[in-house]
Structures are given as structure tokens and as C-alpha cells.
Motif scaffolding. Structure first.
Motif, PDB file in Angstrom:
ATOM      1  N   GLN A   1       0.824  -1.155   0.097  1.00 28.01           N
ATOM      2  CA  GLN A   1       0.032   0.022  -0.154  1.00 28.01           C
ATOM      3  C   GLN A   1       0.986   1.276   0.061  1.00 28.01           C
ATOM      4  OE1 GLN A   1      -2.954   0.001   2.906  1.00 28.01           O
ATOM      5  NE2 GLN A   1      -3.409   2.284   2.718  1.00 28.01           N
ATOM      6  N   VAL A   2       2.041   1.188   0.780  1.00 25.09           N
ATOM      7  CA  VAL A   2       2.854   2.330   0.780  1.00 25.09           C
ATOM      8  C   VAL A   2       3.508   2.521  -0.688  1.00 25.09           C
ATOM      9  CG1 VAL A   2       5.193   3.465   1.757  1.00 25.09           C
ATOM     10  CG2 VAL A   2       3.459   2.248   3.412  1.00 25.09           C
ATOM     11  N   ILE A   3       3.967   1.644  -1.239  1.00 22.91           N
ATOM     12  CA  ILE A   3       4.671   1.611  -2.608  1.00 22.91           C
ATOM     13  C   ILE A   3       3.514   2.216  -3.626  1.00 22.91           C
ATOM     14  CG2 ILE A   3       5.487   0.499  -4.543  1.00 22.91           C
ATOM     15  CD1 ILE A   3       6.987  -1.256  -2.401  1.00 22.91           C
ATOM     16  N   SER A   4       2.245   1.702  -3.416  1.00 20.11           N
ATOM     17  CA  SER A   4       1.221   2.247  -4.501  1.00 20.11           C
ATOM     18  C   SER A   4       1.181   3.680  -4.370  1.00 20.11           C
ATOM     19  CB  SER A   4      -0.174   1.414  -4.004  1.00 20.11           C
ATOM     20  OG  SER A   4       0.103  -0.010  -4.465  1.00 20.11           O
ATOM     21  N   LEU A   5       0.987   4.084  -3.171  1.00 26.47           N
ATOM     22  CA  LEU A   5       0.760   5.515  -2.632  1.00 26.47           C
ATOM     23  C   LEU A   5       1.655   6.350  -3.417  1.00 26.47           C
ATOM     24  CD1 LEU A   5      -0.883   7.638  -1.049  1.00 26.47           C
ATOM     25  CD2 LEU A   5       0.496   7.345   0.803  1.00 26.47           C
ATOM     26  N   VAL A   6       3.191   6.067  -3.184  1.00 27.04           N
ATOM     27  CA  VAL A   6       4.215   6.525  -3.772  1.00 27.04           C
ATOM     28  C   VAL A   6       4.172   6.913  -5.280  1.00 27.04           C
ATOM     29  CG1 VAL A   6       6.756   6.855  -3.997  1.00 27.04           C
ATOM     30  CG2 VAL A   6       5.662   6.261  -1.629  1.00 27.04           C
ATOM     31  N   ASP A   7       3.898   5.477  -5.972  1.00 26.70           N
ATOM     32  CA  ASP A   7       3.814   5.291  -7.404  1.00 26.70           C
ATOM     33  C   ASP A   7       2.741   6.350  -7.843  1.00 26.70           C
ATOM     34  OD1 ASP A   7       6.052   3.456  -7.495  1.00 26.70           O
ATOM     35  OD2 ASP A   7       4.792   1.912  -7.793  1.00 26.70           O
ATOM     36  N   TRP A   8       1.588   6.229  -7.106  1.00 30.01           N
ATOM     37  CA  TRP A   8       0.331   7.236  -7.640  1.00 30.01           C
ATOM     38  C   TRP A   8       0.914   8.592  -7.611  1.00 30.01           C
ATOM     39  CZ3 TRP A   8      -3.685   6.231 -10.546  1.00 30.01           C
ATOM     40  CH2 TRP A   8      -4.702   7.386 -10.499  1.00 30.01           C
ATOM     41  N   SER A   9       1.759   8.953  -6.699  1.00 31.61           N
ATOM     42  CA  SER A   9       2.104  10.426  -6.402  1.00 31.61           C
ATOM     43  C   SER A   9       3.044  10.878  -7.708  1.00 31.61           C
ATOM     44  CB  SER A   9       2.610  10.657  -5.070  1.00 31.61           C
ATOM     45  OG  SER A   9       1.680  10.365  -4.074  1.00 31.61           O
ATOM     46  N   LEU A  10       3.995   9.743  -7.823  1.00 27.96           N
ATOM     47  CA  LEU A  10       4.871  10.138  -9.021  1.00 27.96           C
ATOM     48  C   LEU A  10       4.181  10.100 -10.387  1.00 27.96           C
ATOM     49  CD1 LEU A  10       7.734   7.935  -7.570  1.00 27.96           C
ATOM     50  CD2 LEU A  10       7.728  10.416  -7.728  1.00 27.96           C
ATOM     51  N   HIS A  11       3.182   9.131 -10.397  1.00 21.71           N
ATOM     52  CA  HIS A  11       2.592   9.051 -11.817  1.00 21.71           C
ATOM     53  C   HIS A  11       1.706  10.318 -12.085  1.00 21.71           C
ATOM     54  CE1 HIS A  11      -0.061   7.485 -14.974  1.00 21.71           C
ATOM     55  NE2 HIS A  11      -1.190   7.979 -14.166  1.00 21.71           N
ATOM     56  N   ALA A  12       1.226  10.992 -10.803  1.00 18.42           N
ATOM     57  CA  ALA A  12       0.390  12.224 -10.978  1.00 18.42           C
ATOM     58  C   ALA A  12       1.266  13.535 -10.851  1.00 18.42           C
ATOM     59  CB  ALA A  12      -0.678  12.280  -9.968  1.00 18.42           C
ATOM     60  N   ASP A  13       2.603  13.216 -10.583  1.00 18.43           N
ATOM     61  CA  ASP A  13       3.577  14.187 -10.294  1.00 18.43           C
ATOM     62  C   ASP A  13       3.101  15.275  -9.294  1.00 18.43           C
ATOM     63  OD1 ASP A  13       5.978  15.869 -11.083  1.00 18.43           O
ATOM     64  OD2 ASP A  13       5.075  17.070 -12.469  1.00 18.43           O
ATOM     65  N   GLN A  14       2.854  14.914  -8.187  1.00 17.51           N
ATOM     66  CA  GLN A  14       2.245  15.494  -6.957  1.00 17.51           C
ATOM     67  C   GLN A  14       3.044  14.742  -5.774  1.00 17.51           C
ATOM     68  OE1 GLN A  14      -2.036  14.659  -6.918  1.00 17.51           O
ATOM     69  NE2 GLN A  14      -2.452  16.237  -8.549  1.00 17.51           N
ATOM     70  N   GLY A  15       3.235  16.043  -5.081  1.00 16.75           N
ATOM     71  CA  GLY A  15       4.044  15.591  -3.785  1.00 16.75           C
ATOM     72  C   GLY A  15       2.891  15.251  -2.778  1.00 16.75           C
ATOM     73  N   LEU A  16       3.553  14.769  -1.309  1.00 16.58           N
ATOM     74  CA  LEU A  16       2.722  14.320  -0.398  1.00 16.58           C
ATOM     75  C   LEU A  16       3.226  15.244   0.915  1.00 16.58           C
ATOM     76  CD1 LEU A  16       2.552  10.533  -0.250  1.00 16.58           C
ATOM     77  CD2 LEU A  16       0.822  11.861  -0.463  1.00 16.58           C
ATOM     78  N   GLY A  17       2.476  16.553   0.944  1.00 18.69           N
ATOM     79  CA  GLY A  17       2.865  17.401   1.765  1.00 18.69           C
ATOM     80  C   GLY A  17       3.821  18.278   1.617  1.00 18.69           C
ATOM     81  N   PRO A  18       4.262  19.140   2.214  1.00 19.65           N
ATOM     82  CA  PRO A  18       5.357  20.136   1.807  1.00 19.65           C
ATOM     83  C   PRO A  18       6.847  19.229   2.032  1.00 19.65           C
ATOM     84  CG  PRO A  18       4.420  20.588   4.221  1.00 19.65           C
ATOM     85  CD  PRO A  18       3.384  19.769   3.461  1.00 19.65           C
ATOM     86  N   ALA A  19       6.822  18.422   3.001  1.00 21.48           N
ATOM     87  CA  ALA A  19       8.104  17.807   2.906  1.00 21.48           C
ATOM     88  C   ALA A  19       8.486  16.889   1.908  1.00 21.48           C
ATOM     89  CB  ALA A  19       8.283  17.312   4.327  1.00 21.48           C
ATOM     90  N   TYR A  20       7.478  16.383   1.070  1.00 22.96           N
ATOM     91  CA  TYR A  20       7.794  15.523   0.144  1.00 22.96           C
ATOM     92  C   TYR A  20       7.534  15.683  -1.304  1.00 22.96           C
ATOM     93  CZ  TYR A  20       9.403  12.296   3.504  1.00 22.96           C
ATOM     94  OH  TYR A  20      10.334  11.795   4.855  1.00 22.96           O
ATOM     95  N   ASP A  21       8.183  16.507  -1.802  1.00 24.40           N
ATOM     96  CA  ASP A  21       7.787  16.862  -3.315  1.00 24.40           C
ATOM     97  C   ASP A  21       8.102  15.626  -4.441  1.00 24.40           C
ATOM     98  OD1 ASP A  21      10.651  16.863  -3.448  1.00 24.40           O
ATOM     99  OD2 ASP A  21      10.590  18.932  -3.885  1.00 24.40           O
ATOM    100  N   PRO A  22       8.050  15.460  -5.690  1.00 18.28           N
ATOM    101  CA  PRO A  22       8.207  14.415  -6.449  1.00 18.28           C
ATOM    102  C   PRO A  22       9.652  14.038  -6.526  1.00 18.28           C
ATOM    103  CG  PRO A  22       6.526  15.765  -7.209  1.00 18.28           C
ATOM    104  CD  PRO A  22       6.842  16.684  -6.084  1.00 18.28           C
ATOM    105  N   PRO A  23      10.547  15.145  -6.622  1.00 25.64           N
ATOM    106  CA  PRO A  23      11.906  14.608  -6.725  1.00 25.64           C
ATOM    107  C   PRO A  23      12.425  13.660  -5.131  1.00 25.64           C
ATOM    108  CG  PRO A  23      11.935  16.815  -7.431  1.00 25.64           C
ATOM    109  CD  PRO A  23      10.551  16.488  -6.748  1.00 25.64           C
ATOM    110  N   ARG A  24      12.049  14.149  -4.126  1.00 24.72           N
ATOM    111  CA  ARG A  24      12.028  13.628  -2.838  1.00 24.72           C
ATOM    112  C   ARG A  24      11.090  12.168  -2.665  1.00 24.72           C
ATOM    113  NH1 ARG A  24      11.850  15.618   3.337  1.00 24.72           N
ATOM    114  NH2 ARG A  24      13.229  13.951   4.329  1.00 24.72           N
ATOM    115  N   LEU A  25      10.171  12.242  -3.324  1.00 22.71           N
ATOM    116  CA  LEU A  25       9.301  10.999  -3.456  1.00 22.71           C
ATOM    117  C   LEU A  25      10.192   9.840  -4.055  1.00 22.71           C
ATOM    118  CD1 LEU A  25       5.741  12.054  -3.543  1.00 22.71           C
ATOM    119  CD2 LEU A  25       7.010  10.957  -1.578  1.00 22.71           C
ATOM    120  N   TYR A  26      10.639  10.406  -5.406  1.00 19.59           N
ATOM    121  CA  TYR A  26      11.541   9.344  -6.254  1.00 19.59           C
ATOM    122  C   TYR A  26      12.646   8.860  -5.358  1.00 19.59           C
ATOM    123  CZ  TYR A  26      14.128   7.306  -9.879  1.00 19.59           C
ATOM    124  OH  TYR A  26      14.873   6.513 -10.880  1.00 19.59           O
TER     125      TYR A  26
END
Length: 317
Positions: A67-92
């Protein structure tokens, strides 16, 4: 032809972690203290889910790995961050750290393999059969089955290149700890060591085709979104599809048909629906204490005739 499909439950019978247990096993086997990438995963979980990772019990209150990997993959697919601390480059970078964690804990688990476990008994049972009478599909990154085949005198053909017909076809749809992909020329090399958690720069390892030293592991996560596949792995998927079309019997071993693994469900259904008039294969499931939800998923996908062996994987074929 018999088609055997191995999920995480098959390797769990040899001491490897099931997906739901992988975070807790990583905490136990990899530290503390943890290397920089593993610590980055714990920091991410704490920041996103508000639960400090201070011991194995913390994971009782956190989402499982897939579930965690799916959440990260979806965020990267949408080119969106998860809160202010995790923008797409950091999520990658978090995504890379998750792969490193998975491969590291599986590598550690392989050192605890039994001397004569279910895979060894299964491989010995295959040794007297013609290689073309069965195909092996594995969704596991570990090399427990691969090693058991070699000990039994069978050299697995991974389907990454032209077949020579000398060994059984072992199609690892999600990659393998002992594969190294060269992004420069798209070659996948098979090595004897577990290298996926050490790449991109393990000492002395370079591409045998072009000489590049910037190699990457081949680890395809069981999530809703599949990233683009290296060309040789696309060939593996094509051969798996043809195996489903030809199979007279499909045996699922240690696989619960998780909803997140839509790519495998699509492959199975596509193969079954394009069999050119052939009779449907027999469907068998070898598992241990399946939930009602697991039984229901198999019967909804393959019909009420699915046969269940609920004694667990002991090497039966």
C-alpha cells in the motif's frame, strides 16, 4: 502443460517474509542502527502517517508495504507531492529507498534458508520431467527457487534471451535480486550474487554488453501502477502470456491474488480468453489457512471449480 505460479507464500515457507511482515522484519534484521536509505523509509512513514517507527510493533498501526509503494507510485504518476516535505523528486528517492529496503531484507532472509525445504523437494520432483512439460512463473524477487533448481541439476531459463531448450522456463515477472539492468543498452545480466540492494555501483560489476557501470536492479513492485518495463522483461511477460494460453493445469502456490496486482490478473485473464478454442485449464491453489476473501477472489475470477489444497506448500507438484 502444467503452469506453476509462485507467490510470496511459497518463499515464506522457506523463511522469507510475506509482504505484510516485511517492514517489521526489516526493522529486526537491518538494524538499528539503520543505513541511510532504510532510515529514509522510516522517516517517510513517520512524516506521512504520523507514527514514529520505534520498533516492530509500530507497523501494527501503519499501512503494509504494497500500500505504501502504491501511494508513492500514484503520487509520482500524478507528478504530485505528499505534503510540503515530500515533493516528487524527494518521493522518487523514497521509492528507491523502498526498493533498497525490500531487497536488503530478502537478501538477509536467504541466509536462513532450510537445507531441504519445499523448493528443494519441488525441484527434485521436476528433475525427471521434460522441461517443456511445465513452465514456472514467479512473482518473487528472491532466488530460493532458482537455487533449488540448480541443486537438482536444472538450469533455469529466465526467458530474457533466445531459448536453448536445455532447462525449465522460469519467468520472474517482477524481476530478481540477481538481475542487473543496464539503462544504456537495455541489457539484463544474470549474476550469481544478490546485487539489487547494492546497485547502482557495486565494486567490479559492469554491463557485459556495453561496459556501463551505472546498473540498476530489476524490481517491479506489485502495485496498481507498473512503471515502464525494460525490453527483456516485456519479453518475459509475452512468454508468460503464451504459457497461460497453452496451460492444461494452472497451480497457484502461495499466492493470494491480491487486488493490487492487477497486471498479473490482466495477464491471466487475457491468456485464458485467447486460447483458440482450447478447453479451460484446471485451476488449483496451494495455500495455508486462506481467508474467505482469498477464496472468494479466486472463485470470482476463475469460477467455482477452483480446487484448494490448504495444507501449505510442502514441495508438492
Amino acid at each position: 502443460m502444467d503452469l506453476y505460479l509462485f507467490g510470496a507464500g511459497a518463499s515464506a515457507a522457506e523463511g522469507a517474509p510475506a509482504t505484510r511482515d516485511l517492514f517489521a522484519m526489516a526493522y529486526r534484521d537491518l538494524g538499528p542502527p539503520f543505513d541511510e536509505q532504510v532510515q529514509a523509509v522510516w522517516d517517510f512513514l513517520a512524516a506521512v502517517f504520523g507514527r514514529q517507527v520505534d520498533g516492530p510493533a509500530a507497523f501494527d498501526h501503519l499501512p503494509p508495504l504494497d500500500q505504501v509503494i502504491s501511494l508513492v507510485d500514484w503520487s509520482l504518476h500524478a507528478d504530485q507531492g505528499l505534503g510540503p516535505a515530500y515533493d516528487p523528486p524527494r518521493l522518487y528517492r523514497v521509492r528507491q529507498a523502498l526498493e533498497h529496503l525490500v531487497c536488503s531484507v530478502l537478501d538477509a532472509a536467504q541466509d536462513r534458508r532450510p537445507g531441504d525445504g519445499p523448493y528443494a523437494r519441488f525441484a527434485r520432483a521436476l528433475a525427471g520431467r521434460p522441461p517443456g512439460s511445465y513452465v514456472l512463473l514467479s512473482l518473487n524477487y528472491d532466488t530460493l527457487l532458482d537455487d533449488a533448481l540448480r541443486v537438482a541439476g536444472l538450469t533455469p531459463d529466465y526467458g530474457l534471451g533466445p531459448a536453448d531448450g536445455s532447462g525449465p522456463l522460469l519467468l520472474k515477472l517482477h524481476g530478481s535480486l540477481n538481475w542487473a539492468h543496464c539503462p544504456a543498452c537495455d541489457h539484463i545480466a544474470v549474476v550469481r550474487e544478490q546485487v539489487a540492494h547494492l546497485l547502482p555501483r557495486p565494486a567490479g560489476l559492469s554491463c557485459s554488453r556495453c561496459g556501463s557501470r551505472r546498473l540498476a536492479g530489476v524490481v517491479i513492485s506489485p502495485t496498481w501502477l507498473k512503471r515502464s518495463l525494460p525490453a527483456p522483461l516485456s519479453r518475459v511477460f509475452a512468454q508468460a502470456l503464451e504459457a497461460v494460453r497453452r496451460a492444461e493445469r494452472i497451480v497457484f502456490i502461495g499466492y493470494s491474488l491480491p487486488p493490487a496486482d492487477l497486471a498479473v490478473q490482466h495477464l491471466l485473464l487475457r491468456g485464458l480468453l485467447t486460447r483458440k478454442g482450447a478447453a479451460p485449464p484446471r485451476i488449483e491453489v496451494i495455500t495455508r489457512r486462506p481467508s474467505e476473501a482469498t477464496i472468494d477472489r479466486f472463485r470470482r475470477l476463475f469460477g467455482p471449480g477452483v480446487a484448494f489444497d490448504c495444507t501449505g506448500f510442502r514441495g508438492q507438484s
